[in-house]
Write a protein that holds these residues in place. Structure first.
Motif, mmCIF file in Angstrom:
data_model
loop_
_atom_site.group_PDB
_atom_site.id
_atom_site.type_symbol
_atom_site.label_atom_id
_atom_site.label_comp_id
_atom_site.label_asym_id
_atom_site.label_seq_id
_atom_site.Cartn_x
_atom_site.Cartn_y
_atom_site.Cartn_z
ATOM 1 N N MET A 33 7.899 4.880 2.756
ATOM 2 C CA MET A 33 7.134 3.657 2.508
ATOM 3 C C MET A 33 6.489 3.689 1.110
ATOM 4 O O MET A 33 6.583 2.693 0.394
ATOM 5 N N PRO A 34 5.871 4.797 0.682
ATOM 6 C CA PRO A 34 5.322 4.821 -0.680
ATOM 7 C C PRO A 34 6.402 4.641 -1.753
ATOM 8 O O PRO A 34 6.173 3.966 -2.769
ATOM 9 N N GLU A 35 7.569 5.231 -1.543
ATOM 10 C CA GLU A 35 8.675 5.078 -2.496
ATOM 11 C C GLU A 35 9.107 3.607 -2.590
ATOM 12 O O GLU A 35 9.347 3.075 -3.679
ATOM 13 N N LEU A 36 9.188 2.935 -1.449
ATOM 14 C CA LEU A 36 9.560 1.525 -1.427
ATOM 15 C C LEU A 36 8.502 0.673 -2.110
ATOM 16 O O LEU A 36 8.818 -0.218 -2.898
ATOM 17 N N ALA A 37 7.235 0.953 -1.810
ATOM 18 C CA ALA A 37 6.146 0.190 -2.435
ATOM 19 C C ALA A 37 6.202 0.337 -3.955
ATOM 20 O O ALA A 37 6.060 -0.652 -4.696
ATOM 21 N N LYS A 38 6.426 1.544 -4.425
ATOM 22 C CA LYS A 38 6.507 1.783 -5.867
ATOM 23 C C LYS A 38 7.679 1.012 -6.471
ATOM 24 O O LYS A 38 7.542 0.368 -7.512
ATOM 25 N N ALA A 39 8.840 1.068 -5.822
ATOM 26 C CA ALA A 39 10.022 0.371 -6.334
ATOM 27 C C ALA A 39 9.827 -1.146 -6.337
ATOM 28 O O ALA A 39 10.355 -1.848 -7.202
ATOM 29 N N ALA A 40 9.049 -1.652 -5.383
ATOM 30 C CA ALA A 40 8.776 -3.088 -5.301
ATOM 31 C C ALA A 40 7.588 -3.502 -6.166
ATOM 32 O O ALA A 40 7.265 -4.686 -6.241
ATOM 33 N N ASP A 41 6.939 -2.523 -6.774
ATOM 34 C CA ASP A 41 5.769 -2.764 -7.619
ATOM 35 C C ASP A 41 4.643 -3.454 -6.849
ATOM 36 O O ASP A 41 4.069 -4.447 -7.295
ATOM 37 N N ILE A 42 4.392 -2.918 -5.660
ATOM 38 C CA ILE A 42 3.273 -3.392 -4.855
ATOM 39 C C ILE A 42 2.483 -2.182 -4.371
ATOM 40 O O ILE A 42 2.986 -1.059 -4.372
ATOM 41 N N ALA A 43 1.267 -2.417 -3.949
ATOM 42 C CA ALA A 43 0.442 -1.339 -3.415
ATOM 43 C C ALA A 43 0.940 -0.941 -2.023
ATOM 44 O O ALA A 43 1.441 -1.779 -1.274
ATOM 45 N N VAL A 44 0.809 0.342 -1.700
ATOM 46 C CA VAL A 44 1.227 0.827 -0.389
ATOM 47 C C VAL A 44 0.478 0.081 0.712
ATOM 48 O O VAL A 44 1.069 -0.286 1.736
ATOM 49 N N GLY A 45 -0.808 -0.184 0.494
ATOM 50 C CA GLY A 45 -1.594 -0.922 1.483
ATOM 51 C C GLY A 45 -1.035 -2.321 1.728
ATOM 52 O O GLY A 45 -1.031 -2.808 2.864
ATOM 53 N N THR A 46 -0.554 -2.959 0.682
ATOM 54 C CA THR A 46 0.064 -4.287 0.822
ATOM 55 C C THR A 46 1.323 -4.190 1.662
ATOM 56 O O THR A 46 1.571 -5.026 2.534
#
Length: 183
Positions: A33-46
């Motif tokens: 999930m953190p890797e996906l959030a980073k790739a999507a340029d969004i916060a992990v919490g989002t």
């Protein structure tokens, strides 16, 4: 006082998640999930607010990918097209989708198409029209959808989807649908 940046819309975030997920790999199991959030340029919490689990994320990504598919394939058809012209236009739209959205189309090629999917429902109407004119063999909408999407999805999964392969496949599928072969 500093002006707050307006938040991105949910639709924009979901689209970024879809595009990031399909670019990162074949399955969500291989992506954190953190890797996906980073790739999507969004916060992990989002990410966790939108999709609190991988199951919820998978459902969201499937929904967004099929919506992208439907945007291409289900644009209005011009009035008074023959059955074969409608088929060719739909086929061209499948090709346009595959060319414009190769990662999303390849992602969808790995998913089963549910019986309540809009493509199956549209195929039911198309099959009925083809049978009413005596053009098509007796087929259900699910059978027609499988005859169309099955071979296209195989080309996509194998990254063998070219203009030439789609043209040959269009002819083969049309012939498979028809009561008599057109030459």
């Amino acid at each position: 006082m500093a002006k707050r940046r307006s938040p991105r819309s949910i639709a924009v975030i979901e689209d970024r998640l879809l595009r990031a997920a399909v670019s990162l790999g074949d399955t969500l199991d291989a992506i954190s999930m953190p890797e996906l959030a980073k790739a999507a340029d969004i916060a992990v919490g989002t990410l966790y607010r939108i999709a609190p689990s991988k199951a919820a994320l998978a459902e969201l990504l499937d929904m967004r990918a099929w919506a992208c598919f439907e945007t291409y394939v289900f644009a209005p058809f011009p009035a008074r097209l023959s059955l074969q012209e409608r088929f060719s236009l739909m086929w061209a739209r499948l090709g346009d989708f595959a060319a414009a959205e190769p990662e999303i189309s390849t992602f969808l090629a790995r998913l089963p198409m549910r019986s309540d999917h809009a493509f199956v429902k549209a195929s039911t109407i198309f099959a009925r029209d083809g049978q009413a004119t005596g053009t098509f063999k007796t087929l259900t909408g699910a059978e027609l959808a499988a005859l169309v999407w099955g071979p296209v999805s195989a080309l996509l999964r194998n990254r063998a989807c070219s203009v030439e392969s789609l043209h040959h496949l269009e002819t083969a599928v049309w012939d498979a649908l028809c009561r008599t072969h057109n030459t």
